[in-house]
Motif scaffolding. Structure first.
Motif, PDB file in Angstrom:
ATOM      1  N   LEU A 313      50.528  29.109  29.655  1.00 41.92           N
ATOM      2  CA  LEU A 313      49.344  29.966  29.721  1.00 41.92           C
ATOM      3  C   LEU A 313      49.309  30.738  31.047  1.00 41.92           C
ATOM      4  CD1 LEU A 313      46.513  27.702  28.242  1.00 41.92           C
ATOM      5  CD2 LEU A 313      47.359  29.852  27.287  1.00 41.92           C
ATOM      6  N   PRO A 314      50.366  31.448  31.367  1.00 40.85           N
ATOM      7  CA  PRO A 314      50.340  32.197  32.637  1.00 40.85           C
ATOM      8  C   PRO A 314      49.272  33.285  32.641  1.00 40.85           C
ATOM      9  CG  PRO A 314      52.203  32.895  31.283  1.00 40.85           C
ATOM     10  CD  PRO A 314      51.614  31.688  30.611  1.00 40.85           C
ATOM     11  N   GLN A 315      48.846  33.743  31.440  1.00 39.79           N
ATOM     12  CA  GLN A 315      47.807  34.781  31.392  1.00 39.79           C
ATOM     13  C   GLN A 315      46.490  34.272  31.976  1.00 39.79           C
ATOM     14  OE1 GLN A 315      49.491  33.743  28.685  1.00 39.79           O
ATOM     15  NE2 GLN A 315      50.825  35.457  28.113  1.00 39.79           N
ATOM     16  N   ALA A 316      46.206  32.967  31.835  1.00 39.44           N
ATOM     17  CA  ALA A 316      44.983  32.420  32.416  1.00 39.44           C
ATOM     18  C   ALA A 316      45.031  32.482  33.932  1.00 39.44           C
ATOM     19  CB  ALA A 316      44.778  30.977  31.936  1.00 39.44           C
ATOM     20  N   VAL A 317      46.192  32.194  34.496  1.00 36.99           N
ATOM     21  CA  VAL A 317      46.359  32.302  35.948  1.00 36.99           C
ATOM     22  C   VAL A 317      46.188  33.751  36.383  1.00 36.99           C
ATOM     23  CG1 VAL A 317      47.925  31.909  37.877  1.00 36.99           C
ATOM     24  CG2 VAL A 317      47.906  30.313  35.948  1.00 36.99           C
ATOM     25  N   ALA A 318      46.797  34.673  35.638  1.00 33.67           N
ATOM     26  CA  ALA A 318      46.700  36.089  35.981  1.00 33.67           C
ATOM     27  C   ALA A 318      45.257  36.578  35.922  1.00 33.67           C
ATOM     28  CB  ALA A 318      47.579  36.912  35.037  1.00 33.67           C
ATOM     29  N   LEU A 319      44.516  36.142  34.887  1.00 29.82           N
ATOM     30  CA  LEU A 319      43.125  36.572  34.766  1.00 29.82           C
ATOM     31  C   LEU A 319      42.286  36.027  35.911  1.00 29.82           C
ATOM     32  CD1 LEU A 319      40.873  37.978  33.248  1.00 29.82           C
ATOM     33  CD2 LEU A 319      40.627  35.934  31.824  1.00 29.82           C
ATOM     34  N   LEU A 320      42.508  34.775  36.292  1.00 29.91           N
ATOM     35  CA  LEU A 320      41.733  34.211  37.390  1.00 29.91           C
ATOM     36  C   LEU A 320      42.054  34.925  38.703  1.00 29.91           C
ATOM     37  CD1 LEU A 320      39.649  32.111  38.148  1.00 29.91           C
ATOM     38  CD2 LEU A 320      41.511  30.484  38.566  1.00 29.91           C
ATOM     39  N   ARG A 321      43.308  35.275  38.909  1.00 32.14           N
ATOM     40  CA  ARG A 321      43.659  36.036  40.119  1.00 32.14           C
ATOM     41  C   ARG A 321      43.011  37.414  40.110  1.00 32.14           C
ATOM     42  NH1 ARG A 321      50.092  34.277  40.339  1.00 32.14           N
ATOM     43  NH2 ARG A 321      49.731  32.263  41.409  1.00 32.14           N
ATOM     44  N   LEU A 322      42.868  37.994  38.925  1.00 34.07           N
ATOM     45  CA  LEU A 322      42.178  39.282  38.829  1.00 34.07           C
ATOM     46  C   LEU A 322      40.696  39.109  39.152  1.00 34.07           C
ATOM     47  CD1 LEU A 322      42.204  42.286  38.038  1.00 34.07           C
ATOM     48  CD2 LEU A 322      41.835  41.560  35.669  1.00 34.07           C
ATOM     49  N   LEU A 323      40.073  38.084  38.600  1.00 33.14           N
ATOM     50  CA  LEU A 323      38.664  37.825  38.896  1.00 33.14           C
ATOM     51  C   LEU A 323      38.458  37.548  40.380  1.00 33.14           C
ATOM     52  CD1 LEU A 323      37.689  35.541  35.876  1.00 33.14           C
ATOM     53  CD2 LEU A 323      37.116  37.947  36.203  1.00 33.14           C
ATOM     54  N   ALA A 324      39.460  36.963  41.022  1.00 33.75           N
ATOM     55  CA  ALA A 324      39.344  36.642  42.445  1.00 33.75           C
ATOM     56  C   ALA A 324      39.360  37.877  43.334  1.00 33.75           C
ATOM     57  CB  ALA A 324      40.471  35.697  42.865  1.00 33.75           C
ATOM     58  N   ARG A 325      39.705  39.036  42.781  1.00 30.92           N
ATOM     59  CA  ARG A 325      39.613  40.277  43.556  1.00 30.92           C
ATOM     60  C   ARG A 325      38.175  40.794  43.580  1.00 30.92           C
ATOM     61  NH1 ARG A 325      43.096  39.099  46.342  1.00 30.92           N
ATOM     62  NH2 ARG A 325      42.992  41.160  47.333  1.00 30.92           N
ATOM     63  N   LEU A 326      37.327  40.243  42.722  1.00 30.20           N
ATOM     64  CA  LEU A 326      35.959  40.727  42.576  1.00 30.20           C
ATOM     65  C   LEU A 326      34.996  39.759  43.259  1.00 30.20           C
ATOM     66  CD1 LEU A 326      36.326  41.852  38.855  1.00 30.20           C
ATOM     67  CD2 LEU A 326      36.568  43.250  40.916  1.00 30.20           C
ATOM     68  N   ALA A 327      33.747  39.785  42.878  1.00 28.06           N
ATOM     69  CA  ALA A 327      32.711  39.012  43.570  1.00 28.06           C
ATOM     70  C   ALA A 327      32.326  37.779  42.764  1.00 28.06           C
ATOM     71  CB  ALA A 327      31.477  39.888  43.804  1.00 28.06           C
ATOM     72  N   PRO A 328      31.790  36.760  43.436  1.00 29.19           N
ATOM     73  CA  PRO A 328      31.303  35.568  42.721  1.00 29.19           C
ATOM     74  C   PRO A 328      29.928  35.813  42.118  1.00 29.19           C
ATOM     75  CG  PRO A 328      30.988  35.288  45.075  1.00 29.19           C
ATOM     76  CD  PRO A 328      31.714  36.594  44.904  1.00 29.19           C
ATOM     77  N   GLU A 329      29.838  36.823  41.297  1.00 33.52           N
ATOM     78  CA  GLU A 329      28.600  37.216  40.633  1.00 33.52           C
ATOM     79  C   GLU A 329      28.903  37.456  39.155  1.00 33.52           C
ATOM     80  OE1 GLU A 329      25.723  37.215  42.036  1.00 33.52           O
ATOM     81  OE2 GLU A 329      26.322  37.015  44.137  1.00 33.52           O
ATOM     82  N   PRO A 330      27.874  37.449  38.291  1.00 32.32           N
ATOM     83  CA  PRO A 330      28.119  37.672  36.859  1.00 32.32           C
ATOM     84  C   PRO A 330      28.820  39.009  36.608  1.00 32.32           C
ATOM     85  CG  PRO A 330      25.911  36.814  37.201  1.00 32.32           C
ATOM     86  CD  PRO A 330      26.458  37.115  38.560  1.00 32.32           C
ATOM     87  N   LEU A 331      29.895  38.961  35.826  1.00 28.90           N
ATOM     88  CA  LEU A 331      30.674  40.148  35.485  1.00 28.90           C
ATOM     89  C   LEU A 331      30.558  40.385  33.987  1.00 28.90           C
ATOM     90  CD1 LEU A 331      32.832  42.328  36.346  1.00 28.90           C
ATOM     91  CD2 LEU A 331      34.552  40.655  35.594  1.00 28.90           C
ATOM     92  N   PRO A 332      30.002  41.525  33.557  1.00 34.00           N
ATOM     93  CA  PRO A 332      29.920  41.785  32.110  1.00 34.00           C
ATOM     94  C   PRO A 332      31.285  41.673  31.452  1.00 34.00           C
ATOM     95  CG  PRO A 332      28.627  43.396  33.327  1.00 34.00           C
ATOM     96  CD  PRO A 332      29.404  42.606  34.352  1.00 34.00           C
ATOM     97  N   LEU A 333      31.347  40.944  30.342  1.00 30.96           N
ATOM     98  CA  LEU A 333      32.629  40.742  29.671  1.00 30.96           C
ATOM     99  C   LEU A 333      33.218  42.048  29.165  1.00 30.96           C
ATOM    100  CD1 LEU A 333      32.046  37.449  27.652  1.00 30.96           C
ATOM    101  CD2 LEU A 333      33.066  37.760  29.914  1.00 30.96           C
ATOM    102  N   SER A 334      32.376  43.046  28.945  1.00 31.77           N
ATOM    103  CA  SER A 334      32.884  44.344  28.488  1.00 31.77           C
ATOM    104  C   SER A 334      33.843  44.950  29.500  1.00 31.77           C
ATOM    105  CB  SER A 334      31.718  45.308  28.229  1.00 31.77           C
ATOM    106  OG  SER A 334      30.930  45.479  29.403  1.00 31.77           O
ATOM    107  N   VAL A 335      33.706  44.589  30.774  1.00 32.80           N
ATOM    108  CA  VAL A 335      34.612  45.112  31.800  1.00 32.80           C
ATOM    109  C   VAL A 335      36.042  44.644  31.535  1.00 32.80           C
ATOM    110  CG1 VAL A 335      35.152  45.082  34.268  1.00 32.80           C
ATOM    111  CG2 VAL A 335      32.775  45.258  33.513  1.00 32.80           C
ATOM    112  N   LEU A 336      36.189  43.422  31.042  1.00 34.75           N
ATOM    113  CA  LEU A 336      37.525  42.859  30.799  1.00 34.75           C
ATOM    114  C   LEU A 336      38.107  43.303  29.468  1.00 34.75           C
ATOM    115  CD1 LEU A 336      36.837  39.193  31.987  1.00 34.75           C
ATOM    116  CD2 LEU A 336      37.836  41.068  33.309  1.00 34.75           C
TER     117      LEU A 336
END
Length: 718
Positions: A313-336
């Motif tokens: 599941l390397p995609q899960a790691v990639a997605l978390l690294r992408l989220l880590a570029r953003l803020a620890p705040e709610p992110l609308p799922l539509s953005v992803l």
């Protein structure tokens, strides 16, 4: 074979020699250091954890629910405490283990379920504790007897009631494959895990363990380091640590054990802001425990990421690294849910990757009205960001920019409040903080400024100002004060300051920006003209009308030459001129097309465009100041209805139009209706702008004049 038998054994080896046939079965188990491994844990009667919390904070509700399970005939037979790593699941289990064994006189059994071997050894040790004989245990160890059946036979036959903890069960498949998790009338099972999906825990009662409330988080720091600062100071550090129990424990341990030069909480907080926060937090582990990865914020989540890689599941790691570029705040799922994510992971795999993060408590879903969002913890994101390979940063940052760019309207338009826009703001700023490369910072700033414009045009002036000003301050470190995009962000900041009524701040800022733009780009550059448009608004409302009119005329001329006569920006400036001029000035105006602006705007922009509505609004004002009260009243009444339909009833311009409507009503002799209208306007402006805003003060003064009967309409020109 003939001759002497002279075999030799070396270290742990053995030599068997015979002159006849021999059949040998031998099993050897060696530890890495040459010492034989122990067959099981040293104890299952005590929690197999290191540090014990001094005081367990804010878990009384959870403990109350667990007590029900120990009360005859009530509660579930199995409970699952789930949550992200570091949130204190084991601490809750340990606290309740003490309650169960001391208050309820249960036999306490503690098994580390982090891996298959540890679970098997621990459960067989529990069976031995409950009376299993050596021969039975040996058969189970050798695979001659089902181990789980043996364990649960003795648990079910236990003469004393028991309480069993399966700690760190982050791979539920281990429990499922051996059928290790079962219910029993003789006892209660408590599982701690990062896996949140209910499908893993059929029949169990699930309890989420999250971060601590602010006051309790502060008290954890004060419990550990009582002499390092006050509760107020501790609360500020707790906020920076996201109120995560593990991070709080590490920070408190660090502060408590500084001897040569003790740190205060304020000093610790400043160091957290300076960078390398994860490394600083983990320094507290040296005096608390051995380097167990679960006890370090820098490594506890890496265990899960490693398991993703192992399970394909390397995609899960990639997605978390992408989220880590953003803020620890709610992110609308539509953005992803955008094709732009394809540079980091296949769009078709985004759902699978997000599900994996949710299942492992690395993010959680939150519903904010009609918006479903993903929310990840700040310390987790900091940890993942710090461990992200530098070679991946360019692609991750660029993808994050493109996703945010796609989520912001390409041409922001006036309209009703959009909560989705405000949710995007912290992520634009978070990405700016993570971006050190100039071209990347410029891309983020461009999106952030457009987002601030979109927020402004929905009437959310405070968020627009916060977004533009914060983005500019962050980008200035990389781009320099005279970068074109930075100047545009400053201008957007000034425009929002005007709408917030902060004229003393807006005027010098906009003057400085416009002066710099004139010097660098010229007076007729589109950015310079934008700043001029914003500056004239401030001047016109700040007692400098003549200068404002002169500046506005230059903006109209410049926009007409550069953008064309029918461009929305050009028409907006002409509409502003219609609002600025007096009746006599309009009558003497060389541009005889001003009064036909409503028709012109409708023709080129559409009848419901914000500039068209504003043109009709200002045209009604002209009719009013010229003494055409009935036509002004008819026109502004329709404008109010159209504003509410297109922009929403709470839009700030609606209140301005209703104020003009109150004046036309008063001019027609309908004093009671005018006073009622102004009461609604004042209430609306106090609520949206504040009691001391210039617009609110003007409205309140007008309300008083109408109520007292002192108000008179302006004298029409002769």
């Amino acid at each position: 074979m003939s001759g002497a038998m002279d075999g030799r054994a070396h270290q742990n080896g053995r030599v068997y020699q015979t002159t006849g046939d021999q059949h040998i079965t031998e099993h050897h188990h060696y530890a890495s250091g040459g010492r034989a491994t122990v067959g099981g844990p040293d104890s299952v009667r005590r929690p197999g954890v290191g540090h014990t919390p001094l005081t367990l904070r804010d878990r009384s509700d959870v403990l109350a629910r667990l007590r029900e399970g120990l009360t005859s005939g009530r509660g579930a037979e199995a409970y699952v405490l789930h949550g992200m790593g570091g949130c204190g699941k084991t601490a809750v289990a340990q606290a309740f283990f003490d309650i169960a064994t001391v208050e309820y006189r249960r036999v306490g059994l503690w098994v580390n379920a982090a891996d298959r071997a540890g679970l098997r050894a621990g459960m067989l040790a529990a069976a031995a504790d409950r009376g299993a004989r050596d021969g039975e245990l040996l058969a189970a160890h050798q695979g001659h007897r089902p181990a789980a059946d043996l364990v649960w036979h003795y648990l079910n036959e236990s003469p004393e009631p028991w309480f069993l903890v399966l700690d760190n069960a982050d791979d539920p498949a281990i429990l499922r494959d051996g059928s290790w998790l079962r219910g029993s009338p003789r006892g209660t099972v408590l599982v701690t895990t990062r896996r949140a999906a209910a499908r893993w825990w059929p029949g169990a009662e699930l309890q989420h363990i999250g971060v601590l409330p602010r006051e309790d988080a502060a008290r954890v720091l004060c419990d550990l380091a009582p002499h390092s600062g006050t509760l107020v100071q501790a609360a500020e550090i707790a906020d920076r640590l996201g109120r995560l129990p593990l991070a709080l424990t590490l920070a408190g341990g660090f502060l408590a054990h500084q001897v040569i030069a003790p740190w205060t909480m304020d000093h610790y907080g400043r160091r957290l802001e300076e960078g390398e926060a994860v490394e600083l937090i983990d320094q507290g582990a040296d005096v608390l425990t051995e380097e167990d990865p679960r006890h370090l914020v820098g490594r506890t989540w890496q265990l899960t990421l490693d398991s993703f890689e192992e399970r394909g599941l390397p995609q899960a790691v990639a997605l978390l690294r992408l989220l880590a570029r953003l803020a620890p705040e709610p992110l609308p799922l539509s953005v992803l849910n955008r094709p732009e994510i394809g540079a980091v992971l296949p769009p078709a795999r985004t759902e699978t990757a997000l599900t994996a993060l949710l299942d492992h408590s690395l993010t959680q879903l939150v519903d904010l009205g009609d918006l479903r969002c993903a929310h990840s913890h700040g310390v987790l994101l900091d940890t993942v960001a710090a461990a992200t390979p530098p070679a991946d940063l360019v692609v991750l940052n660029a993808t994050a920019v493109r996703l945010l760019d796609a989520a912001v309207p390409e041409v922001p338009a006036a309209g009703p409040y959009d909560p989705r826009l405000r949710l995007l703001a912290p992520h634009a700023l978070g990405l700016m903080r993570r971006t050190a490369e100039p071209s990347g910072a410029a891309d983020v700033l461009r999106v952030a400024t457009r987002l601030a414009t979109a927020l402004h045009r929905t009437g959310d002036y405070l968020s627009a100002w916060e977004t533009a000003s914060a983005a500019a301050a962050l980008a200035a470190r990389t781009l320099g004060d005279e970068h074109r995009l930075l100047l545009a962000a400053y201008a957007r900041t000034g425009h929002s300051l005007f709408r917030l009524g902060r004229y003393e701040e807006a005027e010098p800022l906009l003057r400085r920006v416009r002066s710099t733009q004139v010097r660098l780009f010229g007076a007729d550059d589109p950015d310079t003209l934008d700043s001029g448009q914003a500056l004239q608004l401030v001047l016109g409302n700040h007692g400098k009308r003549e200068e404002a009119v002169t500046l506005l005329r230059s903006v109209v001329a410049g926009r007409r030459d550069v953008l064309g006569p029918w461009h929305p920006a050009t028409l907006r400036s002409r509409v502003s001129l219609l609002a600025m001029l007096t009746a006599r000035e309009i009558a003497a105006e060389a541009d005889d097309t001003l009064l036909s602006l409503p028709q012109t705007c409708a023709q080129h922009l559409g009848p419901d465009h914000a500039v068209t509505l504003s043109a009709r609004h200002n045209h009604a004002r002209v009719q009013f100041v010229r003494g055409h009260y009935q036509s002004a009243d008819d026109e502004i009444r329709q404008v109010v209805e159209d504003y509410q339909r297109v922009l929403g009833p709470g839009y700030p311009t609606v209140l301005a139009a209703r104020q003009l409507h109150a004046q036309t009503q008063a001019a027609l002799g309908l004093a009671d209706a005018a006073v009622a209208l102004m009461a609604e306007v004042v209430t609306g402006r106090e609520r949206s702008l504040g009691a001391e805003h210039h617009f609110t003060v003007v409205s309140r003064d007008l309300q008083e004049e109408l109520r007292s009967g002192r108000w008179r309409p302006p004298e029409p020109p002769v």
